[in-house]
Design an enzyme around this catalytic site. Structure first.
Site: not given
Ligand code: ZN
Length: 507
Positions: A271-272, A275, A301
Site C-alpha cells: 500500500h505505502e 503511494h 489512495e
Molecule cells: Zn494510503
C-alpha cells in the site's frame, strides 16, 4: 501582452514556489523522524520545532510579494486553455495563496503545536486504551478545525466542505454523501451474501509464526518488484504506517510488523509503496508547482489501493509470489496450498481495525468516519461522546462491538493529527482505483497474465504516464475523466468486488 515579461515573472513565481516547497519538506523530514526515530522525551521540543517551521512556512506562502507576483501574472496573460500546465501553475498558486492567507498566522502555529502534541497523546492513549487522556486534545483539535473552516469559508451550510477541500480539491460533502449512500446498499448486500456463504476461509493460517526479519525481506522484495525505487526511498517502522514524499529522490515508507499477523506488514508495505511509486513518478522538473504535486489524496489512495488490493490480493500476483512466500516462511506455509493462502488473504468478515479490513468492509469503515467527522465539525457531536457514539454506530453497521477504544475510536492517528476531512478520500481512492485499473487493462491487455509472470512494470509505467506525470494538472474527478472517459462512479468498484469474491465464496 508582453511575453518576455510574462516568462520572466513566471520564472520568478516558480522559484518562489520551489522555496516554499523546499521549506515545507524540512518539516516533512522532521515529521517522518518524529514517527520513525525520535525518542519519547523529544516530543515537546519537536512540537516547538514543527510549530516554528509551520509559522515560517505560512509566512512564506502568504507573503505580499507572492500575492503581487500571482496578480501580475494573471493580468499579463489570459490562457485560452486553462488546463495548459503554466495556466494550472498560476491558478493553483492562486488557490493555495487564497486558502493560506485566510488562515491567521496564530491559528497555523497553534494548530501545528496542538496536532504534534495531540498525536503524541494519541499514541499513549491508544496504548493505554484510555480515551480520557486524548479527549482534551481532541476537543482542542476539533475547536481549531472549526475555526479553520470558518476562516476558509464555505458555500452552503457545510463547514466540512472547507476541510475536505484541503485534501480533495473540488469535492463536496454532498457529492460524496450521494455516492456513498448509493454504494452502501449493494455493498451491504454483498457482505451479507459472503457472510452467509458455506465457504469457510482459514484466516488463522496467517497468524502462525512469520519471523519479522523474513517479513521485512519479503516486503522489500515485493515493493521493489512492483517498481518502488529503493535508491530514492526507504522503509522504516512506525506506529501508524504512512508514506512521506520528502522531495525528488527521497520518499519515506513506514510499516509495522507483527510476527503473528502476516498481512499487516506485507499488504501495508504494498500500500505505502503504491503511494511511494506515485511520489517517485512526479516530474522533478516541475517540483514546487502544482504540476509536480499529486492531484489529490483520493487519487493518491487510488494508487496505493490498486497495488495493495487489485494487484496484491489477486490470484495472478500469488501465482508469481507464492513460491517466494513459501521460501521465506517454510514453517508456516509448507502445508498450505496457494488456493488456501489466496482465500485466507481475501477473508471477508466484519472486524474492528480499518487498516486491516478486507476490501468489502473497508468502505463501511470510511462511511462511519465520514459521518462522525461531519457531526464533530457541525458541533452536533461532542468529543466526549465519541467513544459511545462510535461503538453504537459501529455495532449498527458491522454487527460487532469494539472491546476497547484502541480497537474503536482510537485506532486511527488522523484526528490526533488534525486530519479531519481526510477519511472520505480513502473510499474515493477505492473507486478511482477500479476505474483507472479497468482503463489500464483496456490499453495494456491482460494484466493478470503479466502479474503471473512477475511483470508489474508495464502497469507501473502506464500509471507514470497517465496519472503521475500530470501532477495536479487536473482536479481528481477531471483526471479520471481524462484518463478513463468516465466520471467518478462506485460501479466499477462494486463490479470488481463481485468478480473477485463471487468465485471465492461460491456466490
Ligand atoms: Zn494510503
Amino acid at each position: 501582452m508582453n511575453d518576455t515579461q510574462f516568462q520572466q515573472k513566471y520564472s520568478q513565481l516558480v522559484s518562489e514556489l520551489k522555496k516554499v516547497s523546499l521549506f515545507g519538506s524540512c518539516g516533512s523530514i522532521l515529521g517522518w523522524d518524529e514517527q520513525a526515530n525520535m525518542p519519547p522525551k523529544g516530543g515537546e521540543h519537536r512540537a516547538n520545532q514543527l510549530s516554528l517551521l509551520a509559522g515560517m512556512g505560512h509566512q512564506m506562502s502568504t507573503s505580499t510579494e507572492l500575492g503581487e507576483l500571482i496578480g501580475e501574472l494573471e493580468s499579463l496573460k489570459s490562457f485560452d486553455d486553462l488546463e495548459e500546465p503554466q495556466a494550472v501553475v498560476i491558478s493553483e498558486a492562486r488557490r493555495e495563496y487564497d486558502r493560506a492567507t485566510k488562515l491567521p498566522q496564530a491559528l497555523v502555529e497553534e494548530m501545528s503545536k496542538v496536532t504534534s502534541l495531540g498525536q503524541q497523546a494519541w499514541v499513549e492513549a491508544r496504548k493505554e486504551k484510555d480515551f480520557s487522556t486524548f479527549q482534551p486534545w481532541l476537543e482542542k483539535i476539533v475547536g481549531l478545525k472549526r475555526e479553520e473552516a470558518e476562516a476558509i469559508g464555505y458555500e452552503g451550510g457545510q463547514p466540512y466542505d472547507a476541510l475536505l477541500d484541503a485534501y480533495e480539491p473540488g469535492a463536496s460533502t454532498q457529492e460524496i454523501d450521494a455516492v456513498f449512500s448509493a454504494f452502501r446498499t449493494p455493498l451491504v448486500e454483498l457482505l451479507q451474501q459472503i457472510t452467509d456463504s458455506s465457504v469457510k476461509t482459514d484466516a488463522d493460517l496467517l497468524e502462525r509464526s512469520y519471523p519479522v526479519a523474513q517479513q521485512k525481506e519479503f516486503a522489500l522484495e515485493a515493493a521493489a518488484a512492483i517498481g518502488f525505487d529503493f535508491d530514492a526511498g526507504r522503509l522504516d517502522i512506525a506506529a501508524h504506517p504512512f508514506c512521506s514524499g520528502i522531495g525528488p529522490g527521497d520518499c519515506r515508507l513506514t510499516t509495522r510488523y507483527d510476527e503473528h499477523h502476516f498481512p499487516g506488514a506485507f499488504f501495508g508495505t504494498l500500500h505505502e509503496a503504491g503511494h511511494g511509486i506515485y511520489e517517485q513518478g512526479l516530474d522533478p522538473a516541475w517540483y514546487g508547482t502544482a504540476i509536480g504535486e499529486s492531484a489529490s489524496l483520493g487519487i493518491h489512495e487510488s494508487q496505493s489501493r490498486m497495488w495493495e488490493n487489485l494487484v496484491g490480493r489477486s490470484q495472478s500476483f500469488w501465482q508469481h509470489f507464492y513460491s517466494r512466500a513459501q521460501h521465506y516462511f517454510p514453517t508456516a506455509l509448507s502445508d498450505v496450498s496457494q488456493q488456501q493462502f489466496h482465500l485466507a488473504i481475501n477473508d471477508v468478515r466484519p472486524t474492528f481495525i480499518r487498516v486491516e479490513a478486507d476490501e468489502v468492509t473497508y468502505n463501511l469503515h470510511i462511511m462511519l468516519r465520514f459521518e462522525m467527522e461531519q457531526l464533530l465539525i457541525s458541533g452536533e457531536l461532542a468529543p466526549a461522546d465519541v467513544p459511545a457514539v462510535w461503538d453504537q454506530k459501529f455495532t449498527e453497521s458491522f454487527g460487532i462491538t469494539p472491546p476497547d477504544v484502541s480497537q474503536g475510536c482510537l485506532q486511527d492517528v488522523h484526528w490526533g493529527h488534525g486530519l479531519i476531512g481526510y477519511f472520505p478520500t480513502y473510499a474515493l481512492g477505492n473507486m478511482y482505483a477500479s476505474q483507472i485499473y479497468n482503463q489500464a487493462e483496456k490499453e495494456l491487455g491482460d494484466l493478470g497474465a503479466m502479474f503471473s509472470q512477475g511483470e508489474f512494470l508495464p502497469l507501473k509505467k502506464w500509471l507514470n504516464e497517465k496519472i503521475h506525470k500530470n501532477g495536479r494538472r487536473y482536479k481528481a474527478n477531471r483526471l479520471v475523466e481524462v484518463v478513463t472517459g468516465e466520471s467518478l462512479s462506485y460501479e466499477p468498484l462494486l463490479a470488481h468486488l463481485r468478480n473477485r469474491f463471487s468465485p471465492l465464496y461460491n456466490l
